[in-house]
Design a protein around this motif. Structure first.
Motif, mmCIF file in Angstrom:
data_model
loop_
_atom_site.group_PDB
_atom_site.id
_atom_site.type_symbol
_atom_site.label_atom_id
_atom_site.label_comp_id
_atom_site.label_asym_id
_atom_site.label_seq_id
_atom_site.Cartn_x
_atom_site.Cartn_y
_atom_site.Cartn_z
ATOM 1 N N GLN A 5 -8.901 -0.915 5.256
ATOM 2 C CA GLN A 5 -9.375 0.352 4.644
ATOM 3 C C GLN A 5 -9.343 0.165 2.920
ATOM 4 O O GLN A 5 -10.222 0.669 2.429
ATOM 5 C CB GLN A 5 -8.502 1.367 5.135
ATOM 6 C CG GLN A 5 -8.836 2.810 4.908
ATOM 7 C CD GLN A 5 -7.672 3.759 5.027
ATOM 8 O OE1 GLN A 5 -6.623 3.619 5.424
ATOM 9 N NE2 GLN A 5 -8.132 5.050 5.473
ATOM 10 N N LYS A 6 -8.207 -0.336 2.706
ATOM 11 C CA LYS A 6 -8.090 -0.279 1.200
ATOM 12 C C LYS A 6 -9.127 -1.255 0.680
ATOM 13 O O LYS A 6 -9.617 -1.074 -0.350
ATOM 14 C CB LYS A 6 -6.644 -0.906 0.840
ATOM 15 C CG LYS A 6 -5.562 0.268 1.059
ATOM 16 C CD LYS A 6 -4.278 -0.577 0.532
ATOM 17 C CE LYS A 6 -3.001 0.458 1.029
ATOM 18 N NZ LYS A 6 -1.755 -0.210 0.874
ATOM 19 N N TYR A 48 -0.793 -2.772 9.850
ATOM 20 C CA TYR A 48 -0.821 -3.196 8.346
ATOM 21 C C TYR A 48 -2.176 -3.795 7.631
ATOM 22 O O TYR A 48 -2.838 -3.525 6.843
ATOM 23 C CB TYR A 48 0.428 -4.023 7.666
ATOM 24 C CG TYR A 48 0.322 -5.481 8.332
ATOM 25 C CD1 TYR A 48 0.009 -6.520 7.595
ATOM 26 C CD2 TYR A 48 1.161 -5.620 9.576
ATOM 27 C CE1 TYR A 48 0.001 -7.716 8.194
ATOM 28 C CE2 TYR A 48 1.235 -6.977 9.942
ATOM 29 C CZ TYR A 48 0.351 -7.993 9.437
ATOM 30 O OH TYR A 48 0.699 -9.166 9.853
ATOM 31 N N TYR A 70 -4.817 -0.875 7.514
ATOM 32 C CA TYR A 70 -4.610 -0.380 6.241
ATOM 33 C C TYR A 70 -5.350 -1.217 5.139
ATOM 34 O O TYR A 70 -5.792 -0.637 4.245
ATOM 35 C CB TYR A 70 -3.237 0.074 5.964
ATOM 36 C CG TYR A 70 -2.906 1.376 6.593
ATOM 37 C CD1 TYR A 70 -3.146 2.438 6.133
ATOM 38 C CD2 TYR A 70 -1.967 1.288 7.677
ATOM 39 C CE1 TYR A 70 -2.605 3.571 6.871
ATOM 40 C CE2 TYR A 70 -1.500 2.351 8.459
ATOM 41 C CZ TYR A 70 -1.789 3.581 7.836
ATOM 42 O OH TYR A 70 -1.253 4.743 8.305
ATOM 43 N N HIS A 104 -4.740 8.589 5.903
ATOM 44 C CA HIS A 104 -4.418 7.822 7.191
ATOM 45 C C HIS A 104 -5.674 7.601 8.018
ATOM 46 O O HIS A 104 -6.435 7.973 7.862
ATOM 47 C CB HIS A 104 -3.321 8.773 8.075
ATOM 48 C CG HIS A 104 -2.484 9.640 7.258
ATOM 49 N ND1 HIS A 104 -1.208 8.774 6.783
ATOM 50 C CD2 HIS A 104 -2.189 10.864 6.700
ATOM 51 C CE1 HIS A 104 -0.486 9.464 5.994
ATOM 52 N NE2 HIS A 104 -1.150 10.751 5.956
ATOM 53 N N ILE A 105 -5.278 6.571 8.684
ATOM 54 C CA ILE A 105 -6.199 5.845 9.420
ATOM 55 C C ILE A 105 -6.472 6.750 10.718
ATOM 56 O O ILE A 105 -5.544 7.248 11.528
ATOM 57 C CB ILE A 105 -5.765 4.408 10.006
ATOM 58 C CG1 ILE A 105 -5.527 3.443 8.793
ATOM 59 C CG2 ILE A 105 -6.608 3.877 11.153
ATOM 60 C CD1 ILE A 105 -5.140 2.013 9.118
#
Length: 172
Positions: free
Chosen positions: A52-53, A46, A49, A29-30
């Motif tokens: 991060q991905k 979003y 995320y 999780h962030i």
């Protein structure tokens, strides 16, 4: 090429770059700091995320080598997705936070606070030492009334059971 480091009795297969991404954005999780940064920049959650991905993907494909490369790529992605201008660098803030020792007890103040300051910080009920009854005490009449109502319920239930037994006997 993964590097293996021995850590607390198990093998940690994360590379230096993966650990850096974890520290800056969070593990699964962030983390809160990254959320706050994306909110300051006007980036929707979003997209946070997705950033991060994207970092994880580039690290796995060995496109990013070294902590500096991860830091630079994160800042590029933040500036690219950001809708608001900010004057600070997220990576530098995170490095400063890392230097601070966490869990340390702050130093004792040199001067004790004045008595009036202490009394102002204590809520009035605690300061006065008064106790407040939340529920009024019940009288014997209240208890007798409660027992009477419980008995009425039991009698009504027994009547229904008797009626059902009578119906069953008629069928037999």
């Amino acid at each position: 090429m993964k590097t293996y480091s021995y850590n607390m009795g198990f093998y940690n297969t994360n590379t230096i770059e993966e650990k850096r991404v974890n520290k800056l954005t969070g593990d699964i999780h962030i983390n809160d700091a990254f959320k706050e940064e994306t909110q300051k920049r006007g980036i929707p959650i979003y997209d946070a995320y997705n950033i991060q991905k994207r970092l994880y993907h580039e690290v796995e494909q060995e496109m990013l080598v070294g902590e500096e490369a991860v830091d630079n790529r994160l800042m590029e992605l933040l500036e690219e997705k950001g809708k608001k201008e900010v004057s600070h660098s997220y990576v530098e803030e995170m490095m400063e936070d890392g230097k601070k020792s966490k869990g340390m007890i702050p130093a004792r103040p040199k001067e004790a606070p004045a008595r009036n300051e202490l009394l102002d910080s204590i809520p009035p009920r605690g300061r006065d030492g008064k106790t407040f009854n939340r529920k009024p005490e019940k009288t014997t009449a209240d208890y007798l009334n409660r027992i009477f109502l419980q008995n009425q319920k039991i009698i009504n239930q027994n009547k229904k059971v008797i009626e059902l037994l009578e119906k069953i006997e008629e069928k037999l």
